[in-house]
Structure formats: structure tokens, C-alpha cells
Write a protein that holds these residues in place. Structure first.
Motif, PDB file in Angstrom:
ATOM      1  N   SER A 281      63.972  62.419 -10.460  1.00  0.00           N
ATOM      2  CA  SER A 281      63.099  62.770 -11.463  1.00  0.00           C
ATOM      3  C   SER A 281      61.553  62.442 -11.234  1.00  0.00           C
ATOM      4  CB  SER A 281      63.721  62.461 -12.722  1.00  0.00           C
ATOM      5  OG  SER A 281      63.488  61.093 -12.755  1.00  0.00           O
ATOM      6  N   ILE A 282      60.612  63.109 -11.760  1.00  0.00           N
ATOM      7  CA  ILE A 282      59.209  62.566 -11.764  1.00  0.00           C
ATOM      8  C   ILE A 282      59.049  61.532 -13.028  1.00  0.00           C
ATOM      9  CG2 ILE A 282      57.026  63.188 -12.370  1.00  0.00           C
ATOM     10  CD1 ILE A 282      57.699  66.311 -11.679  1.00  0.00           C
ATOM     11  N   PRO A 283      58.553  60.452 -12.538  1.00  0.00           N
ATOM     12  CA  PRO A 283      58.524  59.188 -13.365  1.00  0.00           C
ATOM     13  C   PRO A 283      57.614  59.484 -14.628  1.00  0.00           C
ATOM     14  CG  PRO A 283      58.127  58.508 -11.064  1.00  0.00           C
ATOM     15  CD  PRO A 283      58.113  60.097 -11.044  1.00  0.00           C
ATOM     16  N   SER A 284      58.192  59.253 -15.582  1.00  0.00           N
ATOM     17  CA  SER A 284      57.370  59.520 -16.845  1.00  0.00           C
ATOM     18  C   SER A 284      56.296  58.397 -17.238  1.00  0.00           C
ATOM     19  CB  SER A 284      58.449  59.175 -18.143  1.00  0.00           C
ATOM     20  OG  SER A 284      58.870  57.850 -18.213  1.00  0.00           O
ATOM     21  N   LEU A 297      52.653  67.521  -6.952  1.00  0.00           N
ATOM     22  CA  LEU A 297      54.033  67.159  -6.533  1.00  0.00           C
ATOM     23  C   LEU A 297      54.990  68.276  -5.906  1.00  0.00           C
ATOM     24  CD1 LEU A 297      54.485  65.441 -10.019  1.00  0.00           C
ATOM     25  CD2 LEU A 297      54.104  64.363  -7.780  1.00  0.00           C
ATOM     26  N   GLN A 298      54.462  69.276  -5.707  1.00  0.00           N
ATOM     27  CA  GLN A 298      55.199  70.539  -5.419  1.00  0.00           C
ATOM     28  C   GLN A 298      55.508  70.337  -3.847  1.00  0.00           C
ATOM     29  OE1 GLN A 298      51.950  70.484  -5.907  1.00  0.00           O
ATOM     30  NE2 GLN A 298      50.937  72.232  -4.989  1.00  0.00           N
ATOM     31  N   GLY A 304      64.835  67.873 -12.578  1.00  0.00           N
ATOM     32  CA  GLY A 304      64.524  67.547 -13.991  1.00  0.00           C
ATOM     33  C   GLY A 304      63.283  68.335 -14.462  1.00  0.00           C
ATOM     34  N   GLU A 305      62.679  67.918 -15.737  1.00  0.00           N
ATOM     35  CA  GLU A 305      61.825  68.799 -16.210  1.00  0.00           C
ATOM     36  C   GLU A 305      60.454  67.959 -15.983  1.00  0.00           C
ATOM     37  OE1 GLU A 305      62.368  69.468 -20.255  1.00  0.00           O
ATOM     38  OE2 GLU A 305      63.972  70.988 -19.780  1.00  0.00           O
ATOM     39  N   LEU A 306      59.308  68.588 -16.211  1.00  0.00           N
ATOM     40  CA  LEU A 306      57.981  67.738 -16.109  1.00  0.00           C
ATOM     41  C   LEU A 306      57.995  66.718 -17.391  1.00  0.00           C
ATOM     42  CD1 LEU A 306      55.339  67.829 -14.200  1.00  0.00           C
ATOM     43  CD2 LEU A 306      54.411  69.217 -15.759  1.00  0.00           C
TER      44      LEU A 306
END
Length: 318
Positions: A281-284, A297-298, A304-306
Motif C-alpha cells: 500500500s501507499i504509506p499514509s 507513484l504510477q 489499495g486506495e490512495l
């Protein structure tokens, strides 16, 4: 970068460019003069200095005629017409390091304008070529009081590997070897460049992993490693670079997770890691990057979601 047309229009300008005049007039640099020391004495002193100051680990390395270190030593002792004083001149190590760089990266095949001035019988601060059209100085682009602090060798046909002796130049502020054919690894010894503000090794053939020692470069503001063959994980030590503004790692083979520690980089404005193999996942925590202007980031394998936290960053461009 450095006044190149490929620089994104929204990317911050570097703090200096290689068209700047040196901070000391070239006419005040040392002129060529024969050493007053007997040949045998000078030979021994140079060996001792190179070993004592960490240019080589043992003297035997200096006598390998097939290695760049041995070639640089032979040039310095026997063919360098500048003949610096081995006991007194503070630039012996600097001159040796630049000679190793030349031989390790196949200097005879460099861009002709730069190759013909490197290893010339002048002070090393004069080893540059100024482009008459754009004023860019390729080579030793700037010195301060006779000490090299900018090397700019973009698109000069360098090949081979990065020699560890290059990192003896501890006053370097800007090191750019972009658009060449340099292979091998980024040496861990790069941590010795504790004054470095910008490092551009992009558009080369570098492989292996990004050394965790890069995290020791406290003053680094710009790190450009895009378009290489770097693999493995992005070390979490990168988050120690509190001054970093630009982090460009696009078009490599980096994998594993994007470290959440990146959220602790208060000045990061450009985070470009697309076209890699990142997973998870993209770190919050990226939402903590209050200075972030652009994120790429593509073209990874992220899931997961952004994170909604990214939507709170008003500095992000549309």
C-alpha cells in the motif's frame, strides 16, 4: 537540471550552475614548476601520503599497471608535468583522485573537448571545457580557493565504474555524471561527501541496490538516480535526508514497500518513483510531507486506495 531543457518547469532551480566563475582567479593558481625533491625521495613520499590519507589501503595497489589506481599513480609520479611538491602541496590527493576517475571511466574515450584538458599540465581547477554556446563548464566546473567543489561531466561518454577515490574530494557540493554509460554500484564510500548538496547519477547503467550510506549525506538537497537498473528495496535511511527536496528514482527496478519513514522528510517537494516494482500500500505517512509539490507513484505494483491524507496536502500540484 543545470539549465538543461529536460528540467521540469516546476522543479526548483539548483543553488549554483557550472557556468559560475571560480571563486578564485585562475591566474592565482600555482604555475607549473619542477619539484625540488630528488626523484626517489618524491616517489616514496607520494606513496606514503596516498596510503596515510586513505587513497589506497596498501601500497601494492599503486603498482598494478592494469588498474586505474596504478595508472593514476604512474601518471602522477612519472608523467604529470605539473610536478606538485609531494610534501607540501595540499592538492596531491585531489589530483590523484581526479586521475583515478579519468582512468576508471575510460578517459581517453570521453568527449574530446573534456578529455584533452583533463590530466593537462595545469592546475586541476583548469580541467574544464566551456561550451561557447551555452557557457556550461564541463569537467572541473568550479573550485574554491583551489579546491574542487563542482564536477559536471554530463553526456561526456564516461564508462566503467565509479571509483571510491572520487569520494576523497570531500569538499564537493555538486557531483553530476548524468547521461553516460557508468555501470556497477554506487559505492558505500559516498558517505564521505558530507558537504554534498546535489548528486546526479541518472541515465546510466548502475545496478545493484541503493546504499543505505546515502542517508549520511545530511546536506543533500537533490538526489537524481532515475533511468538506471537499481534494484532491491529503498533503504529507510533515506528518511535521514532532512534537507532533501528532490528524490527521483523513476525507471529503475526497485521493489518491496515504499518506506513509511519518507513521511519524516520535511523539505521533500518532489517524490518520483514511478516505473519500478514497488508493492504493498501507499504509506499514509506521505500525507505528512507538507512541502510536497509533485508525487509520481504510477507503473508500480502498489495496491489499495490512495491515502486520504494526501488530499490534505494543498501544496500538491493538480
Amino acid at each position: 537540471r543545470m539549465m538543461e531543457s529536460s528540467l521540469p518547469s516546476n522543479s526548483p532551480a539548483p543553488s549554483f550552475v557550472p557556468t559560475l566563475q571560480p571563486s578564485v582567479a585562475l591566474s592565482s593558481l600555482p604555475t607549473m614548476k619542477p619539484s625540488n625533491q630528488p626523484t626517489d625521495q618524491r616517489f616514496s613520499i607520494i606513496i606514503n601520503r596516498l596510503v596515510d590519507e586513505g587513497a589506497v589501503s596498501e601500497s601494492a595497489e599503486l603498482f598494478d599497471e592494469d588498474d586505474a589506481v596504478g595508472k593514476a599513480f604512474a601518471w602522477l609520479v612519472f608523467r604529470d608535468e605539473f610536478q606538485i611538491e609531494a610534501t607540501e602541496d595540499d592538492h596531491l590527493i585531489q589530483r590523484f583522485a581526479l586521475a583515478v576517475l579519468y582512468f576508471e571511466t575510460q578517459g581517453d574515450d570521453w568527449n574530446l573537448h573534456v578529455s584533452k584538458v583533463w590530466l593537462s599540465n595545469t592546475h586541476e581547477c583548469e580541467w574544464f571545457y566551456r561550451d561557447p554556446f551555452n557557457g556550461i563548464r564541463s569537467g572541473v566546473s568550479r573550485c574554491t580557493d583551489g579546491v574542487v567543489d563542482v564536477i559536471y561531466l554530463n553526456n561526456c561518454n564516461l564508462s566503467g565504474t565509479i571509483p571510491t577515490q572520487l569520494f576523497l574530494l570531500q569538499d564537493l557540493l555538486y557531483l553530476s555524471l548524468k547521461k553516460n554509460f557508468i555501470s556497477g554500484t554506487i559505492p558505500a564510500e559516498i558517505q564521505s561527501l558530507f558537504k554534498l548538496g546535489s548528486l546526479d547519477l541518472s541515465h546510466n547503467l548502475l545496478s545493484s541496490t541503493i546504499p543505505s550510506e546515502l542517508g549520511q549525506l545530511d546536506t543533500l538537497e537533490n538526489l537524481w538516480l532515475e533511468y538506471n537498473f537499481l534494484s532491491g528495496s529503498l533503504p529507510s535511511s533515506i528518511a535521514k535526508l532532512k534537507s532533501l527536496i528532490n528524490l527521483n528514482l523513476e525507471y529503475n527496478h526497485l521493489s518491496s514497500h515504499i518506506p513509511s519513514e519518507i513521511g519524516l522528510m520535511p523539505n521533500l517537494a518532489y517524490l518520483l518513483v514511478f516505473n519500478n516494482n514497488f508493492v504493498g500500500s501507499i504509506p499514509s505517512e506521505l500525507g505528512m510531507l507538507s512541502s510536497l509539490n509533485e508525487v509520481g507513484l504510477q507503473e508500480n505494483s502498489l495496491s489499495g486506495e490512495l491515502p486520504s491524507e494526501l488530499g490534505m496536502l494543498h501544496s500538491l500540484s493538480e
